[in-house]
Design a protein around this motif. Sequence first.
Motif, short mmCIF file in Angstrom:
data_model
loop_
_atom_site.label_atom_id
_atom_site.label_comp_id
_atom_site.label_asym_id
_atom_site.label_seq_id
_atom_site.Cartn_x
_atom_site.Cartn_y
_atom_site.Cartn_z
N ALA A 293 0.85 -1.20 0.00
CA ALA A 293 0.00 0.00 0.00
C ALA A 293 0.88 1.24 0.00
O ALA A 293 1.96 1.26 0.61
N THR B 153 1.48 4.63 9.89
CA THR B 153 2.76 4.89 10.58
C THR B 153 2.54 5.43 11.99
O THR B 153 3.51 5.74 12.67
N THR C 280 -0.95 11.44 3.65
CA THR C 280 -2.35 11.04 3.68
C THR C 280 -2.75 10.51 5.06
O THR C 280 -1.90 10.05 5.83
N GLY D 240 3.71 8.66 -0.22
CA GLY D 240 5.14 8.33 -0.38
C GLY D 240 6.06 9.30 0.32
O GLY D 240 7.22 9.45 -0.07
N THR D 241 5.58 9.96 1.37
CA THR D 241 6.46 10.87 2.14
C THR D 241 7.17 10.15 3.27
O THR D 241 7.90 10.78 4.04
N GLY D 242 6.94 8.85 3.40
CA GLY D 242 7.56 8.08 4.48
C GLY D 242 9.07 8.21 4.46
O GLY D 242 9.68 8.46 3.42
N GLY E 149 3.35 11.14 14.21
CA GLY E 149 3.37 12.16 15.25
C GLY E 149 3.36 13.53 14.58
O GLY E 149 2.87 13.67 13.46
N ASN F 298 -0.69 8.22 7.51
CA ASN F 298 -0.51 8.68 8.91
C ASN F 298 -0.95 7.59 9.89
O ASN F 298 -0.30 7.36 10.91
N ILE G 6 -5.72 -0.32 4.59
CA ILE G 6 -6.75 0.50 5.25
C ILE G 6 -7.55 1.23 4.17
O ILE G 6 -6.96 1.92 3.31
N GLU H 113 8.33 7.94 15.42
CA GLU H 113 7.14 8.23 14.62
C GLU H 113 7.26 7.81 13.16
O GLU H 113 6.24 7.65 12.49
N GLY I 84 0.54 5.65 0.26
CA GLY I 84 -0.21 6.90 0.38
C GLY I 84 0.45 7.94 -0.51
O GLY I 84 0.44 7.82 -1.73
N ALA J 274 4.99 17.19 10.05
CA ALA J 274 5.50 18.32 9.27
C ALA J 274 5.23 18.12 7.78
O ALA J 274 5.37 19.04 6.98
N SER J 275 4.85 16.91 7.40
CA SER J 275 4.50 16.60 6.00
C SER J 275 3.00 16.76 5.76
O SER J 275 2.49 16.26 4.75
C1 FAD Z 1 9.20 16.88 5.01
C2 FAD Z 1 8.72 15.71 5.82
C3 FAD Z 1 8.31 15.92 7.12
C4 FAD Z 1 7.85 14.84 7.90
N1 FAD Z 1 7.43 15.09 9.17
C5 FAD Z 1 6.91 14.08 9.90
C6 FAD Z 1 6.43 14.34 11.23
O1 FAD Z 1 6.49 15.46 11.75
N2 FAD Z 1 5.90 13.30 11.91
C7 FAD Z 1 5.81 12.03 11.36
O2 FAD Z 1 5.30 11.12 12.02
N3 FAD Z 1 6.28 11.78 10.12
C8 FAD Z 1 6.81 12.76 9.38
N4 FAD Z 1 7.28 12.50 8.12
C9 FAD Z 1 7.20 11.13 7.58
C10 FAD Z 1 5.91 10.83 6.76
O3 FAD Z 1 5.34 12.02 6.26
C11 FAD Z 1 4.88 10.08 7.63
O4 FAD Z 1 5.38 8.80 7.94
C12 FAD Z 1 3.50 9.96 6.97
O5 FAD Z 1 2.60 9.41 7.91
C13 FAD Z 1 3.50 9.08 5.72
O6 FAD Z 1 2.28 9.29 5.03
P1 FAD Z 1 2.17 8.97 3.47
O7 FAD Z 1 0.79 9.19 3.05
O8 FAD Z 1 3.20 9.69 2.71
O9 FAD Z 1 2.49 7.39 3.50
P2 FAD Z 1 3.51 6.54 2.63
O10 FAD Z 1 4.89 7.07 2.77
O11 FAD Z 1 2.98 6.36 1.27
O12 FAD Z 1 3.41 5.14 3.40
C14 FAD Z 1 3.88 5.01 4.70
C15 FAD Z 1 3.59 3.60 5.21
O13 FAD Z 1 2.19 3.44 5.36
C16 FAD Z 1 1.71 2.36 4.56
N5 FAD Z 1 0.41 2.77 4.04
C17 FAD Z 1 0.09 3.90 3.36
N6 FAD Z 1 -1.23 3.93 3.10
C18 FAD Z 1 -1.76 2.80 3.61
C19 FAD Z 1 -3.07 2.23 3.65
N7 FAD Z 1 -4.12 2.85 3.09
N8 FAD Z 1 -3.24 1.04 4.25
C20 FAD Z 1 -2.21 0.38 4.82
N9 FAD Z 1 -0.94 0.86 4.81
C21 FAD Z 1 -0.72 2.05 4.22
C22 FAD Z 1 2.78 2.14 3.50
O14 FAD Z 1 2.78 0.80 3.04
C23 FAD Z 1 4.04 2.48 4.28
O15 FAD Z 1 4.46 1.39 5.04
C24 FAD Z 1 7.80 13.53 7.34
C25 FAD Z 1 8.21 13.33 6.01
C26 FAD Z 1 8.67 14.40 5.26
C27 FAD Z 1 9.10 14.14 3.84
#
Ligand code: FAD
Length: 460
Positions: free
Chosen positions: A70, A148, A141, A74-76, A151, A145, A207, A417, A72, A135-136
């Motif tokens: 899965a 992961t 998404t 891709g900011t992980g 936080g 969120n 999810i 986090e 979202g 911060a992302s």
């Molecule tokens: C500039 C920047 C700042 C950031 N600041 C923070 C911060 O302050 N706090 C923090 O916690 N993180 C932070 N992050 C990290 C990141 O943004 C988080 O981990 C965020 O929750 C990831 O969301 P995403 O939609 O990009 O998920 P993705 O990176 O696409 O996926 C993250 C994980 O979730 C899984 N996933 C995604 N969608 C689903 C779904 N629908 N069902 C099941 N699994 C799923 C994926 O398989 C992967 O394992 C930051 C990243 C950046 C680039």
Amino acid sequence: MRHDPLVQALRAGTPRARVLAREDIPSGLLHDEAAGARHGQARALVLPTETPEVRETVRTCAQFGVPVVARGAGTGLSGGANAVDGCVLIGTERMNRVLEVDTDNQTAIVQPGVVNDDLKGLCAERGLWYPPDPASSAWSTIGGNVATNAGGICCVKYGVTRDYVLGIEAVVGDGTVVRLGGRTVKGVAGYDLLGLFVGSEGTLGVITEVTVRLRSRNSRPPVTVVGFFDSLTAAGEAVVSVTASAATPAALELVDRHCLRAVEAWKRMGMDPNAAVLLLARSDAPADAAEEEARVLLDCFRSAGASWAERSTDPVEAEALFEARRLAYPALARLGPVLTEDVCVPRGHVPEMLAHIEEISAAWGTPVANIAHAGDGNLHPLIMTPGSDAVAMDRVHHVFDAIMDAAIALGGTVTGEHGIGLLKRDGMRREMSSAVLSLQRSVKQALDPQSRFNPGKLVP
Ligand SMILES: Cc1cc2nc3c(=O)[nH]c(=O)nc-3n(C[C@H](O)[C@H](O)[C@H](O)COP(=O)(O)OP(=O)(O)OC[C@H]3O[C@@H](n4cnc5c(N)ncnc54)[C@H](O)[C@@H]3O)c2cc1C
């Protein structure tokens, strides 16, 4: 292979979803933002709009025996969303509808691809607030969120994503749709499967819907306290002092000089290039209480040796400083690959941990910048990769491991986090006893016996 039978079966099963064959998948969708995390080649990318399409996709994957990853936004920062070879990626970008905002119950129901800031904006129009604020938040998404347990900046007072998830719908197993939790603010029926899914990084299922709790929107402008420090450890002492005080700040963030300079070079915000460390605190208490809290925070900053500390009188300037904090990571990443740590230590150990980071950086001759959700003890040392040759990369990985070991030695964790993903599986092995690792593997085995969902991630 546009004629791949898997692709044909996916298209037949989900006529309304977009299905991209291997050669049509943009390379940027094969990985997240983590530097140094390998990724494989997906066999197909499915972009569904509704739960039944996810269900059918998972069923088809089960028939073909292929893994599901899965994704979202891709900011992980741990490689969690990275493709594994031969997988089907399920991207949630088109599952981006807010299905309900219930102002009476202060809840919202969303599809997983809703962007955090979009939910916040919609809630604000109704006098409500969804607090978790990574911060992302402009890109990440709600599904990501939740997966992961993200936080963020206000978590020091308002808690993390887990504290706001009341229920989810997920596709599990060979394509079964389940609902975990619900709309109630309490519920203890059976094992906490909902809690297990929050932070499970896509390794237990996909999810497809999330019910979150909301709070009333605080319309008071926050009071910001700004402190500059000559050293990281002095700023750390201020964090210890705030933790032990009567103040409950809604943010307590640290940004060091590497990050301040990177943001300044990028955005020209007029920040002091000579400042060593910036500590930002925010009080959102009611009027008089906020002034009193600001006084307490200032005392803490000054008694810890701040070279300059004041209550900000300019809301625009205060917001610009928080914006600089949010931009710190992308500003640094512009300058070259950055390996991001996410250690979290008991708050009383923040100064020691910051000192260890400096020592480790010096010992390995590798620059390390720092941003931190300091009030949570959650530090993000950003290891700047001095070159891509084997020697430089070897040093970077030694620094990465040494920082994790130092956090564990202080009673901390390797990830506060961002999650384990690919990058911290070795760290998880260092942190947990073999008995606990065995429990972790048992959970994965029980809920995903075929290891269909995001194999090779999280569980070492
Ligand atoms: C500039 C920047 C700042 C950031 N600041 C923070 C911060 O302050 N706090 C923090 O916690 N993180 C932070 N992050 C990290 C990141 O943004 C988080 O981990 C965020 O929750 C990831 O969301 P995403 O939609 O990009 O998920 P993705 O990176 O696409 O996926 C993250 C994980 O979730 C899984 N996933 C995604 N969608 C689903 C779904 N629908 N069902 C099941 N699994 C799923 C994926 O398989 C992967 O394992 C930051 C990243 C950046 C680039």
